[in-house]
Design a protein around this motif. Structure first.
Motif, PDB file in Angstrom:
ATOM      1  N   ILE A 178     -33.685  68.328  58.188  1.00 59.73           N
ATOM      2  CA  ILE A 178     -33.577  69.111  56.840  1.00 59.73           C
ATOM      3  C   ILE A 178     -33.957  68.025  55.945  1.00 59.73           C
ATOM      4  O   ILE A 178     -33.503  66.860  55.687  1.00 59.73           O
ATOM      5  CB  ILE A 178     -32.257  69.529  56.517  1.00 59.73           C
ATOM      6  CG1 ILE A 178     -31.770  70.537  57.572  1.00 59.73           C
ATOM      7  CG2 ILE A 178     -32.218  70.311  55.026  1.00 59.73           C
ATOM      8  CD1 ILE A 178     -30.283  70.848  57.396  1.00 59.73           C
ATOM      9  N   LEU A 233     -34.367  67.792  51.871  1.00 60.36           N
ATOM     10  CA  LEU A 233     -34.201  68.565  50.371  1.00 60.36           C
ATOM     11  C   LEU A 233     -35.051  67.708  49.477  1.00 60.36           C
ATOM     12  O   LEU A 233     -35.134  66.468  49.322  1.00 60.36           O
ATOM     13  CB  LEU A 233     -32.730  68.320  50.068  1.00 60.36           C
ATOM     14  CG  LEU A 233     -31.676  68.739  51.035  1.00 60.36           C
ATOM     15  CD1 LEU A 233     -30.149  68.301  50.673  1.00 60.36           C
ATOM     16  CD2 LEU A 233     -31.890  70.091  51.188  1.00 60.36           C
ATOM     17  N   TRP A 268     -42.081  73.182  60.682  1.00 59.12           N
ATOM     18  CA  TRP A 268     -40.925  73.168  59.611  1.00 59.12           C
ATOM     19  C   TRP A 268     -40.926  74.565  58.851  1.00 59.12           C
ATOM     20  O   TRP A 268     -42.124  75.191  58.625  1.00 59.12           O
ATOM     21  CB  TRP A 268     -41.542  72.168  58.602  1.00 59.12           C
ATOM     22  CG  TRP A 268     -41.377  70.645  59.039  1.00 59.12           C
ATOM     23  CD1 TRP A 268     -42.178  70.195  59.833  1.00 59.12           C
ATOM     24  CD2 TRP A 268     -39.880  70.039  58.963  1.00 59.12           C
ATOM     25  NE1 TRP A 268     -41.582  68.882  60.415  1.00 59.12           N
ATOM     26  CE2 TRP A 268     -40.372  68.914  59.652  1.00 59.12           C
ATOM     27  CE3 TRP A 268     -38.710  70.313  58.368  1.00 59.12           C
ATOM     28  CZ2 TRP A 268     -39.449  67.813  59.888  1.00 59.12           C
ATOM     29  CZ3 TRP A 268     -37.837  68.942  58.398  1.00 59.12           C
ATOM     30  CH2 TRP A 268     -38.098  68.147  59.090  1.00 59.12           C
ATOM     31  N   THR A 299     -37.872  76.672  52.731  1.00 57.23           N
ATOM     32  CA  THR A 299     -36.771  77.512  52.280  1.00 57.23           C
ATOM     33  C   THR A 299     -36.689  77.272  50.944  1.00 57.23           C
ATOM     34  O   THR A 299     -36.360  76.109  50.248  1.00 57.23           O
ATOM     35  CB  THR A 299     -35.577  77.131  53.200  1.00 57.23           C
ATOM     36  OG1 THR A 299     -35.718  77.210  54.228  1.00 57.23           O
ATOM     37  CG2 THR A 299     -34.581  78.216  52.424  1.00 57.23           C
ATOM     38  N   ALA A 351     -35.937  73.438  50.218  1.00 64.44           N
ATOM     39  CA  ALA A 351     -35.853  72.570  51.381  1.00 64.44           C
ATOM     40  C   ALA A 351     -36.987  72.870  52.472  1.00 64.44           C
ATOM     41  O   ALA A 351     -37.443  73.941  52.647  1.00 64.44           O
ATOM     42  CB  ALA A 351     -34.524  72.957  52.131  1.00 64.44           C
ATOM     43  N   TYR A 352     -37.060  71.928  53.482  1.00 66.60           N
ATOM     44  CA  TYR A 352     -37.851  72.037  54.705  1.00 66.60           C
ATOM     45  C   TYR A 352     -36.910  71.981  55.814  1.00 66.60           C
ATOM     46  O   TYR A 352     -36.150  70.942  55.994  1.00 66.60           O
ATOM     47  CB  TYR A 352     -38.953  71.011  54.514  1.00 66.60           C
ATOM     48  CG  TYR A 352     -40.145  71.365  54.007  1.00 66.60           C
ATOM     49  CD1 TYR A 352     -41.133  72.441  54.194  1.00 66.60           C
ATOM     50  CD2 TYR A 352     -40.211  70.545  52.653  1.00 66.60           C
ATOM     51  CE1 TYR A 352     -42.144  72.431  53.273  1.00 66.60           C
ATOM     52  CE2 TYR A 352     -41.499  70.853  51.967  1.00 66.60           C
ATOM     53  CZ  TYR A 352     -42.090  72.003  52.270  1.00 66.60           C
ATOM     54  OH  TYR A 352     -43.460  71.940  51.348  1.00 66.60           O
ATOM     55  N   VAL A 353     -36.850  73.001  56.769  1.00 68.69           N
ATOM     56  CA  VAL A 353     -36.151  72.857  58.018  1.00 68.69           C
ATOM     57  C   VAL A 353     -36.704  72.832  59.218  1.00 68.69           C
ATOM     58  O   VAL A 353     -37.742  73.724  59.351  1.00 68.69           O
ATOM     59  CB  VAL A 353     -35.109  74.148  57.807  1.00 68.69           C
ATOM     60  CG1 VAL A 353     -34.197  74.046  59.169  1.00 68.69           C
ATOM     61  CG2 VAL A 353     -34.205  74.157  56.661  1.00 68.69           C
ATOM     62  N   GLN A 356     -29.883  75.668  45.065  1.00 69.12           N
ATOM     63  CA  GLN A 356     -30.194  76.113  46.540  1.00 69.12           C
ATOM     64  C   GLN A 356     -29.008  75.712  47.015  1.00 69.12           C
ATOM     65  O   GLN A 356     -28.592  74.638  47.147  1.00 69.12           O
ATOM     66  CB  GLN A 356     -31.317  75.329  46.980  1.00 69.12           C
ATOM     67  CG  GLN A 356     -31.757  76.005  48.200  1.00 69.12           C
ATOM     68  CD  GLN A 356     -32.700  75.150  48.963  1.00 69.12           C
ATOM     69  OE1 GLN A 356     -33.010  74.007  48.922  1.00 69.12           O
ATOM     70  NE2 GLN A 356     -33.907  76.005  49.390  1.00 69.12           N
ATOM     71  N   ASN A 412     -28.127  71.865  46.636  1.00 72.74           N
ATOM     72  CA  ASN A 412     -29.346  71.053  46.202  1.00 72.74           C
ATOM     73  C   ASN A 412     -29.597  71.537  44.974  1.00 72.74           C
ATOM     74  O   ASN A 412     -29.985  72.878  44.615  1.00 72.74           O
ATOM     75  CB  ASN A 412     -30.556  71.238  47.218  1.00 72.74           C
ATOM     76  CG  ASN A 412     -31.788  70.173  46.542  1.00 72.74           C
ATOM     77  OD1 ASN A 412     -31.549  69.257  46.015  1.00 72.74           O
ATOM     78  ND2 ASN A 412     -32.862  70.576  47.325  1.00 72.74           N
TER      79      ASN A 412
END
Length: 132
Positions: free
Chosen positions: A8, A10, A32, A35, A51-53, A74, A90
């Motif tokens: 993850i 942020l 990825w 989000t 965020a990138y998950v 977030q 975040n």
């Protein structure tokens, strides 16, 4: 590469703009999932957190839009059974207008978060001190 060492990421003040076909959005990368803090993003708003998950089969990250609908806050819930879920907040801390007592952090403090889950708070606090 080291990007595979993270699950993850942020971000605060992410790039968000024209991604083609008259659509606005963040940069996307293979493997990825970007989000955003709210869905959909209103035309007049640029989100200041996201965020990138990394896509994995053994955990899920869910946007908790039931807790906050704010382009500067977030809230994510990370589930990886059998472990206890974790809440991640975040934020991009910005004063709202001219009110010196109305910051993003004030909105977060007034948000009812699950009291029985661990909480991680991250972000850009926009705090300044003469010693810095």
């Amino acid at each position: 590469s080291t990007i595979h060492d993270f699950d993850i990421i942020l971000l605060t003040e992410p790039w968000f703009g024209n991604i083609g076909n008259n659509q606005r959005g963040p940069v996307a990368g293979p493997g990825w999932t970007p989000t955003l803090p709210v869905q959909p993003i209103p035309d007049e708003i640029t989100p200041r957190v996201m965020a990138y998950v990394r896509r994995r089969n053994d955990f899920t990250v869910m946007l908790r839009s039931d807790l906050a609908k704010d382009a500067d806050i977030q809230i994510l819930q990370i589930d990886q059974p059998p472990h206890t879920p974790v809440i991640v907040a975040n934020i991009y801390n910005q004063r709202a207008g001219d009110d010196p007592c109305s910051w993003t952090l004030d909105r977060l403090v007034n948000t009812v978060l699950p009291y029985n889950l661990p909480l991680v708070i991250s972000g850009d606090w926009n705090l300044h001190h003469p010693l810095w």
